[in-house]
Write a protein that holds these residues in place. Structure first.
Motif, PDB file in Angstrom:
ATOM      1  N   MET A   1       0.851  -1.183   0.000  1.00 56.30           N
ATOM      2  CA  MET A   1       0.000   0.000   0.000  1.00 56.30           C
ATOM      3  C   MET A   1       0.890   1.236   0.000  1.00 56.30           C
ATOM      4  N   PHE A   2       0.580   2.202  -0.828  1.00 59.13           N
ATOM      5  CA  PHE A   2       1.319   3.447  -0.905  1.00 59.13           C
ATOM      6  C   PHE A   2       0.431   4.590  -0.460  1.00 59.13           C
ATOM      7  N   ARG A   3       1.057   5.575   0.147  1.00 65.57           N
ATOM      8  CA  ARG A   3       0.356   6.811   0.494  1.00 65.57           C
ATOM      9  C   ARG A   3       0.932   7.905  -0.405  1.00 65.57           C
ATOM     10  N   ILE A   4       0.098   8.564  -1.145  1.00 67.19           N
ATOM     11  CA  ILE A   4       0.518   9.636  -2.039  1.00 67.19           C
ATOM     12  C   ILE A   4       0.286  10.961  -1.328  1.00 67.19           C
ATOM     13  N   GLU A   5       1.335  11.789  -1.276  1.00 68.83           N
ATOM     14  CA  GLU A   5       1.248  13.094  -0.625  1.00 68.83           C
ATOM     15  C   GLU A   5       1.675  14.168  -1.606  1.00 68.83           C
ATOM     16  N   ALA A   6       1.133  15.330  -1.467  1.00 70.59           N
ATOM     17  CA  ALA A   6       1.507  16.471  -2.311  1.00 70.59           C
ATOM     18  C   ALA A   6       1.811  17.642  -1.391  1.00 70.59           C
ATOM     19  N   GLU A   7       2.994  17.613  -0.819  1.00 67.07           N
ATOM     20  CA  GLU A   7       3.398  18.694   0.073  1.00 67.07           C
ATOM     21  C   GLU A   7       4.864  19.010  -0.163  1.00 67.07           C
ATOM     22  N   VAL A   8       5.256  20.192   0.184  1.00 65.78           N
ATOM     23  CA  VAL A   8       6.657  20.576   0.076  1.00 65.78           C
ATOM     24  C   VAL A   8       7.392  19.983   1.265  1.00 65.78           C
ATOM     25  N   ASP A   9       8.416  19.188   0.965  1.00 71.00           N
ATOM     26  CA  ASP A   9       9.197  18.527   2.013  1.00 71.00           C
ATOM     27  C   ASP A   9      10.655  18.546   1.562  1.00 71.00           C
ATOM     28  N   LYS A  10      11.413  19.518   2.071  1.00 70.68           N
ATOM     29  CA  LYS A  10      12.795  19.694   1.635  1.00 70.68           C
ATOM     30  C   LYS A  10      13.648  18.455   1.907  1.00 70.68           C
ATOM     31  N   GLU A  11      13.459  17.844   3.049  1.00 74.53           N
ATOM     32  CA  GLU A  11      14.260  16.665   3.397  1.00 74.53           C
ATOM     33  C   GLU A  11      14.010  15.525   2.407  1.00 74.53           C
ATOM     34  N   ARG A  12      12.749  15.257   2.091  1.00 72.98           N
ATOM     35  CA  ARG A  12      12.436  14.207   1.120  1.00 72.98           C
ATOM     36  C   ARG A  12      12.937  14.588  -0.276  1.00 72.98           C
ATOM     37  N   ARG A  13      12.791  15.852  -0.636  1.00 68.78           N
ATOM     38  CA  ARG A  13      13.272  16.299  -1.946  1.00 68.78           C
ATOM     39  C   ARG A  13      14.767  16.044  -2.070  1.00 68.78           C
ATOM     40  N   ASP A  14      15.517  16.395  -1.033  1.00 66.58           N
ATOM     41  CA  ASP A  14      16.963  16.193  -1.069  1.00 66.58           C
ATOM     42  C   ASP A  14      17.321  14.712  -1.117  1.00 66.58           C
ATOM     43  N   LEU A  15      16.571  13.879  -0.388  1.00 68.94           N
ATOM     44  CA  LEU A  15      16.804  12.441  -0.412  1.00 68.94           C
ATOM     45  C   LEU A  15      16.516  11.881  -1.809  1.00 68.94           C
ATOM     46  N   LEU A  16      15.402  12.277  -2.390  1.00 69.02           N
ATOM     47  CA  LEU A  16      15.058  11.817  -3.730  1.00 69.02           C
ATOM     48  C   LEU A  16      16.123  12.242  -4.737  1.00 69.02           C
ATOM     49  N   ARG A  17      16.554  13.484  -4.639  1.00 69.99           N
ATOM     50  CA  ARG A  17      17.582  13.992  -5.556  1.00 69.99           C
ATOM     51  C   ARG A  17      18.876  13.198  -5.411  1.00 69.99           C
ATOM     52  N   SER A  18      19.270  12.914  -4.188  1.00 72.05           N
ATOM     53  CA  SER A  18      20.482  12.144  -3.933  1.00 72.05           C
ATOM     54  C   SER A  18      20.368  10.740  -4.513  1.00 72.05           C
TER      55      SER A  18
END
Length: 147
Positions: A1-18
């Motif tokens: 099961m996945f939870r889809i979120e649409a929020e600004v999250d700098k920590e997750r953005r940086d992790l995804l980018r890395s």
């Protein structure tokens, strides 16, 4: 099961980018060869022009990465346009990227009402065109060899 979120999250953005960078590096021999070198890091490159009062007259914001300069923003205050300030800002960024960061090329995006002719006069060539982005506007991607 996945939870889809649409929020600004700098920590997750940086992790995804890395993680994306790691995936891309593993898939590219060129990027893998750069790993651990200064060129492998995305390093900000900013050039500022201040007027006689210390106010912002113009500036260039970009970064260098993988032997490329990416110009994100170049702006000159209307009062200072036509005097060569934009050319000087661009030349300084290109020189810094080439001479101090070993960049071999530059890239940028601009819209048809902004500065495609300015960049062509400075040796940039159109590498891509996206019509109607945003609607009624054409976006250009331009590149230039710095060597």
């Amino acid at each position: 099961m996945f939870r889809i979120e649409a929020e600004v999250d700098k920590e997750r953005r940086d992790l995804l980018r890395s993680r994306l960078r790691d995936t891309n590096t593993a898939a590219s021999p060129v990027l893998a060869a750069l790993r651990g070198t200064p060129a492998a890091r995305e390093v900000p490159l900013h050039v500022w022009a201040l007027d006689e009062y210390g106010d912002l007259a113009g500036g260039l914001v970009g970064h260098t990465w993988a032997t490329w300069l990416h110009v994100t923003y170049l702006w000159v205050d209307e009062r200072h346009r036509g005097a060569g300030l934009g050319s000087r800002l661009l030349a300084r960024a290109e020189r810094t990227a080439r001479d101090k960061r070993d960049c071999r090329a530059a890239r940028l995006e601009t819209w048809d009402f902004q500065a495609p002719h300015f960049y062509r006069r400075h040796g940039y060539e159109v590498a891509g065109v996206i019509p109607d982005y945003p609607p009624g506007i054409t976006e250009y991607t331009l590149t230039k060899r710095l060597t």
